[in-house]
Design a protein around this motif. Structure first.
Motif, short mmCIF file in Angstrom:
data_model
loop_
_atom_site.label_atom_id
_atom_site.label_comp_id
_atom_site.label_asym_id
_atom_site.label_seq_id
_atom_site.Cartn_x
_atom_site.Cartn_y
_atom_site.Cartn_z
N GLY A 7 0.93 -1.11 0.06
CA GLY A 7 0.11 -0.11 -0.23
C GLY A 7 0.91 1.44 0.10
N TYR A 8 2.06 1.04 -0.24
CA TYR A 8 3.07 2.16 -0.14
C TYR A 8 3.48 2.54 -1.51
N SER A 9 3.93 3.88 -1.77
CA SER A 9 4.72 4.13 -2.84
C SER A 9 6.11 3.70 -2.21
N MET A 10 7.00 3.20 -3.30
CA MET A 10 8.47 2.99 -3.13
C MET A 10 9.40 3.65 -3.96
N ALA A 11 10.42 3.98 -3.66
CA ALA A 11 11.50 4.70 -4.36
C ALA A 11 12.88 3.85 -4.25
N TRP A 12 13.70 4.40 -5.24
CA TRP A 12 15.24 4.07 -5.25
C TRP A 12 15.97 5.38 -4.97
N PHE A 13 16.81 5.23 -4.10
CA PHE A 13 18.11 6.34 -3.73
C PHE A 13 19.31 5.90 -4.26
N GLY A 26 31.59 10.42 -1.41
CA GLY A 26 31.63 11.74 -1.21
C GLY A 26 30.38 12.61 -1.77
N LYS A 27 29.69 11.99 -1.99
CA LYS A 27 28.30 12.93 -2.47
C LYS A 27 27.10 12.61 -1.67
N GLU A 28 25.97 13.36 -1.89
CA GLU A 28 25.11 13.38 -0.86
C GLU A 28 23.85 12.22 -1.48
N ARG A 29 23.17 11.83 -0.82
CA ARG A 29 22.25 10.65 -1.25
C ARG A 29 21.34 11.41 -2.34
N GLU A 30 20.92 10.94 -3.33
CA GLU A 30 19.95 11.56 -4.35
C GLU A 30 18.89 10.55 -4.79
N PHE A 31 17.87 11.17 -5.16
CA PHE A 31 16.61 10.39 -5.62
C PHE A 31 16.93 9.67 -6.91
N VAL A 32 16.40 8.75 -7.25
CA VAL A 32 16.62 7.99 -8.55
C VAL A 32 15.26 7.82 -9.25
N VAL A 92 26.00 3.45 -4.01
CA VAL A 92 25.02 2.52 -3.31
C VAL A 92 23.83 2.94 -3.75
N TYR A 93 22.85 1.81 -3.78
CA TYR A 93 21.60 1.99 -4.20
C TYR A 93 20.81 1.48 -3.01
N TYR A 94 19.76 2.31 -2.72
CA TYR A 94 18.92 2.06 -1.56
C TYR A 94 17.49 2.02 -2.06
N CYS A 95 16.71 1.23 -1.51
CA CYS A 95 15.16 1.28 -1.66
C CYS A 95 14.57 2.03 -0.39
N ALA A 96 13.53 2.46 -0.79
CA ALA A 96 12.93 3.47 0.25
C ALA A 96 11.34 3.27 0.27
N THR A 97 10.82 3.42 1.36
CA THR A 97 9.22 3.31 1.33
C THR A 97 8.50 4.74 1.60
N ALA A 98 7.41 4.91 1.30
CA ALA A 98 6.87 6.30 1.93
C ALA A 98 6.43 6.11 3.36
N ARG A 99 6.26 7.06 3.86
CA ARG A 99 5.97 7.11 5.30
C ARG A 99 4.42 6.78 5.57
N ILE A 100 3.71 7.34 4.54
CA ILE A 100 2.38 7.27 4.72
C ILE A 100 1.71 6.30 3.37
N PRO A 101 0.89 5.45 3.82
CA PRO A 101 0.58 4.68 2.68
C PRO A 101 -0.46 5.48 1.59
N THR A 147 6.64 13.76 -1.43
CA THR A 147 8.17 14.49 -2.22
C THR A 147 9.17 13.71 -1.54
N VAL A 148 10.36 13.51 -2.27
CA VAL A 148 11.37 12.65 -1.66
C VAL A 148 11.84 12.70 -0.34
N GLU A 149 11.69 13.73 0.35
CA GLU A 149 11.88 13.99 1.78
C GLU A 149 10.90 13.19 2.45
N LEU A 150 10.00 12.46 2.09
CA LEU A 150 8.89 11.73 2.81
C LEU A 150 9.19 10.09 2.52
#
Length: 124
Positions: free
Chosen positions: A31-37, A42-48, A93-102, A107-110
């Motif tokens: 039930g959650y949107s998912m993302a890859w970062f 030497g760089k900041e994490r970025e949305f993919v 390094v690639y990370y998966c991520a889940t939205a905080r709210i279903p 936005t990428v911050e959430l």
């Protein structure tokens, strides 16, 4: 406790392809949107890329549109990232991520990143 299981990372030559997988154990993210970062040395994490909970909507980092494909299989509790025509600058390094709210398209911050990620190295 949620434990992501990553697979598909590794070494690939420039121009090659690979598919990253992130499978969830201990919870369902159907039930959650998912993302890859990703985070390069030497760089900041970025949305993919991101995909909505239904899989109907997707979004990509502008520079990667057309090369990356995000998908999901809710029955397998797994999200994928297909990387095509790999470039040395994809090394990270690639990370998966889940939205905080279903059932939201946040936005990428959430998004919350999971686990230690998987290393992708593209050789030139």
């Amino acid at each position: 406790q949620v434990q992501p299981v990553y697979s598909g990372g590794g070494l690939v030559q420039t121009g090659g392809s690979l598919r990253l997988s992130c499978a969830a154990t201990g919870r369902t993210f159907s039930g959650y949107s998912m993302a890859w970062f990703r985070q390069a040395p030497g760089k900041e994490r970025e949305f993919v890329a991101a995909i909505s909970w239904s899989g109907v909507r997707t979004d990509y980092r502008d520079s990667e549109k057309g090369r990356f494909i995000i998908s999901r299989d809710n029955a397998k509790n797994t999200v994928y990232l297909q990387v095509n025509t790999a470039k040395p600058e994809d090394t990270a390094v690639y990370y998966c991520a889940t939205a905080r709210i279903p059932q939201t398209w946040p936005t990428v911050e959430l998004y919350d990143v999971w686990g230690q990620g998987t290393q992708v190295t593209v050789s030139s």
